[in-house]
Design a protein around this motif. Structure first.
Motif, PDB file in Angstrom:
ATOM      1  N   LYS A 246      35.280  41.783  48.532  1.00 47.09           N
ATOM      2  CA  LYS A 246      36.536  41.790  47.716  1.00 47.09           C
ATOM      3  C   LYS A 246      36.038  41.099  46.588  1.00 47.09           C
ATOM      4  CE  LYS A 246      41.481  41.084  47.740  1.00 47.09           C
ATOM      5  NZ  LYS A 246      42.406  40.652  48.613  1.00 47.09           N
TER       6      LYS A 246
ATOM      7  N   ILE B 185      35.899  39.118  43.272  1.00 47.36           N
ATOM      8  CA  ILE B 185      36.166  37.739  43.423  1.00 47.36           C
ATOM      9  C   ILE B 185      37.601  37.460  42.711  1.00 47.36           C
ATOM     10  CG2 ILE B 185      35.097  36.872  41.035  1.00 47.36           C
ATOM     11  CD1 ILE B 185      33.855  34.498  43.078  1.00 47.36           C
TER      12      ILE B 185
ATOM     13  N   GLU C  38      40.050  39.220  42.634  1.00 50.18           N
ATOM     14  CA  GLU C  38      41.456  39.698  43.425  1.00 50.18           C
ATOM     15  C   GLU C  38      41.604  38.980  44.769  1.00 50.18           C
ATOM     16  OE1 GLU C  38      40.608  43.783  44.286  1.00 50.18           O
ATOM     17  OE2 GLU C  38      40.292  44.084  42.265  1.00 50.18           O
ATOM     18  N   ARG C  39      40.693  37.820  44.919  1.00 48.09           N
ATOM     19  CA  ARG C  39      41.046  37.007  46.125  1.00 48.09           C
ATOM     20  C   ARG C  39      42.134  35.918  46.087  1.00 48.09           C
ATOM     21  NH1 ARG C  39      34.932  35.977  48.451  1.00 48.09           N
ATOM     22  NH2 ARG C  39      34.451  38.320  48.318  1.00 48.09           N
ATOM     23  N   THR C  40      42.651  35.780  47.188  1.00 51.17           N
ATOM     24  CA  THR C  40      43.876  34.689  47.382  1.00 51.17           C
ATOM     25  C   THR C  40      43.477  33.359  47.245  1.00 51.17           C
ATOM     26  OG1 THR C  40      44.571  36.553  49.159  1.00 51.17           O
ATOM     27  CG2 THR C  40      45.639  34.084  48.959  1.00 51.17           C
TER      28      THR C  40
ATOM     29  N   SER D 218      36.382  35.675  53.237  1.00 46.57           N
ATOM     30  CA  SER D 218      36.404  37.057  52.320  1.00 46.57           C
ATOM     31  C   SER D 218      37.478  36.863  51.518  1.00 46.57           C
ATOM     32  CB  SER D 218      36.850  38.166  53.188  1.00 46.57           C
ATOM     33  OG  SER D 218      37.929  38.293  53.827  1.00 46.57           O
ATOM     34  N   GLU D 219      38.498  35.920  51.368  1.00 46.22           N
ATOM     35  CA  GLU D 219      39.626  35.872  50.422  1.00 46.22           C
ATOM     36  C   GLU D 219      39.349  34.654  49.608  1.00 46.22           C
ATOM     37  OE1 GLU D 219      42.216  37.746  49.540  1.00 46.22           O
ATOM     38  OE2 GLU D 219      41.963  39.329  51.058  1.00 46.22           O
ATOM     39  N   SER D 220      38.175  33.926  49.473  1.00 48.99           N
ATOM     40  CA  SER D 220      37.859  32.874  48.716  1.00 48.99           C
ATOM     41  C   SER D 220      37.075  33.145  47.622  1.00 48.99           C
ATOM     42  CB  SER D 220      37.567  31.630  49.677  1.00 48.99           C
ATOM     43  OG  SER D 220      38.254  31.291  50.826  1.00 48.99           O
ATOM     44  N   LYS D 221      37.367  32.509  46.272  1.00 49.86           N
ATOM     45  CA  LYS D 221      36.496  32.594  45.336  1.00 49.86           C
ATOM     46  C   LYS D 221      35.446  31.690  45.489  1.00 49.86           C
ATOM     47  CE  LYS D 221      40.418  33.740  42.372  1.00 49.86           C
ATOM     48  NZ  LYS D 221      41.290  33.199  41.348  1.00 49.86           N
TER      49      LYS D 221
ATOM     50  N   CYS E 288      30.945  34.880  48.355  1.00 53.83           N
ATOM     51  CA  CYS E 288      31.769  33.756  47.599  1.00 53.83           C
ATOM     52  C   CYS E 288      30.713  32.840  46.707  1.00 53.83           C
ATOM     53  CB  CYS E 288      32.094  32.536  48.903  1.00 53.83           C
ATOM     54  SG  CYS E 288      33.151  33.418  50.040  1.00 53.83           S
TER      55      CYS E 288
ATOM     56  N   GLN F  79      29.152  35.992  41.448  1.00 52.40           N
ATOM     57  CA  GLN F  79      29.566  36.641  42.874  1.00 52.40           C
ATOM     58  C   GLN F  79      28.511  38.035  43.053  1.00 52.40           C
ATOM     59  OE1 GLN F  79      32.705  39.457  43.183  1.00 52.40           O
ATOM     60  NE2 GLN F  79      33.343  38.501  45.346  1.00 52.40           N
TER      61      GLN F  79
END
Length: 328
Positions: free
Chosen positions: A134, A136, A138-140, A218-221, A245, A290
């Motif tokens: 994903k 970077i 766009e990550r949560t 997968s959702e972490s910068k 990441c 990234q």
């Protein structure tokens, strides 16, 4: 990327691949088992018919005085040892003469013998990879760490704590007691940075499930990688790298897996916290890092890249052997 066709017992059915009986774990229990199988899958493909010219031994052991039993195995093939799980990084030079090559995890660049090579430690087999990676921005989550508060992570804890000057000095407690005192004081520092998860566990793999852990990666910068129990290297480096990441880490060994990598290395966690703040204020740098991290994983640390590394080292030894034979 590797297809990972060889898993568990399938790998050990190959006639020239053997799992040492005095290993600490069964192969199917190994954290790094899927990674090892993937490396051998790729190594077969790269070496083709030459793969059968070697006798491969896999050894996983933590014990101080443990030696691979394959030292005593006589073979008309060239013996190659893969030694994983020894986080103390014991010196393999005393038995190097019994093998054509040794690839050992956790040794960094400390043992410069002609047929001994470091190998990266892989990733926990149950931590899933979410593909495609994903983007970077766009990550949560901005910053992620969840792991054991081991004896080497006290500086990390203290620099996450806004009240670190109120904490008692470490010298008045033994290490285990001090660790327990800190965990009782606070174990969740997620408020240190906005939209982040920063939490300590009391032991390895006692936090999120491996599936949840992989999903959050997968959702972490940015992923923070404090030192492991014995060595700086830990599975988190490669799991974070594979997940695309940005990694902030303490100083790493000078090996092919880290030298020149996009991992941001720091001297202490006061510097680490300042580095994270700078990164969060620089989206363009995060995007660039990234992209570099994904490329580094694919070309230097993936199963395919690690198999290529192993093949190149074996070939270098073969070239030396042939050169000496020609001179003789």
């Amino acid at each position: 990327m590797s297809s990972n066709k060889l898993v568990g017992e399938d790998l050990l059915k190959l006639p020239n691949v053997h799992y040492e009986k005095n290993s600490d774990y069964r192969f199917e229990e190994l954290n790094e088992g899927l990674f090892i199988a993937g490396v051998f899958d790729e190594l077969q493909r790269i070496m083709k018919a030459n793969f059968s010219d070697f006798e491969f031994f896999i050894f996983t052991n933590h014990k101080k005085d443990a030696l691979p039993e394959s030292i005593h195995v006589k073979s008309n093939k060239r013996k190659v040892l893969f030694y994983f799980s020894d986080e103390s990084g014991k010196d393999p030079r005393p038995y190097a003469k019994h093998y054509f090559a040794i690839f050992k995890a956790y040794i960094g660049d400390r043992f410069n013998s002609g047929n001994i090579f470091p190998i990266q430690i892989g990733y926990v087999k149950d931590v899933p990879a979410f593909l495609p990676v994903k983007p970077i921005m766009e990550r949560t989550y901005n910053v992620f760490f969840r792991g054991n508060l081991n004896k080497n992570r006290i500086d990390f804890f203290r620099n996450l704590a806004g009240f670190k000057w109120l904490l008692p000095p470490q010298r008045i407690f033994n290490g285990e007691l001090y660790r327990k005192v800190l965990l009782k004081t606070q174990d969740d520092f997620s408020g240190k940075f906005p939209d982040s998860i920063l939490m300590f566990n009391s032991s390895f793999k006692s936090g999120f499930s491996t599936e949840k852990y992989g999903e959050i990666l997968s959702e972490s910068k940015i992923v923070l990688c404090p030192k492991g129990y014995d060595m700086t290297e830990c599975f988190r480096h490669f799991e974070g790298m594979r997940a695309g990441c940005v990694i902030v880490s303490e100083r790493l060994p000078n090996t092919a897996f880290y030298r020149g990598s996009p991992i941001i290395e720091i001297d202490d966690w006061k510097q680490g916290m300042a580095t994270v703040k700078e990164l969060l204020n620089d989206p363009e740098r995060l995007k660039a890092l990234q992209a570099q991290m994904i490329e580094w994983w694919e070309t230097r640390c993936s199963e395919q890249a690690t198999a290529k590394y192993v093949h190149e080292r074996i070939n270098s030894l073969l070239d030396n052997t042939h050169g000496k034979s020609a001179k003789d």
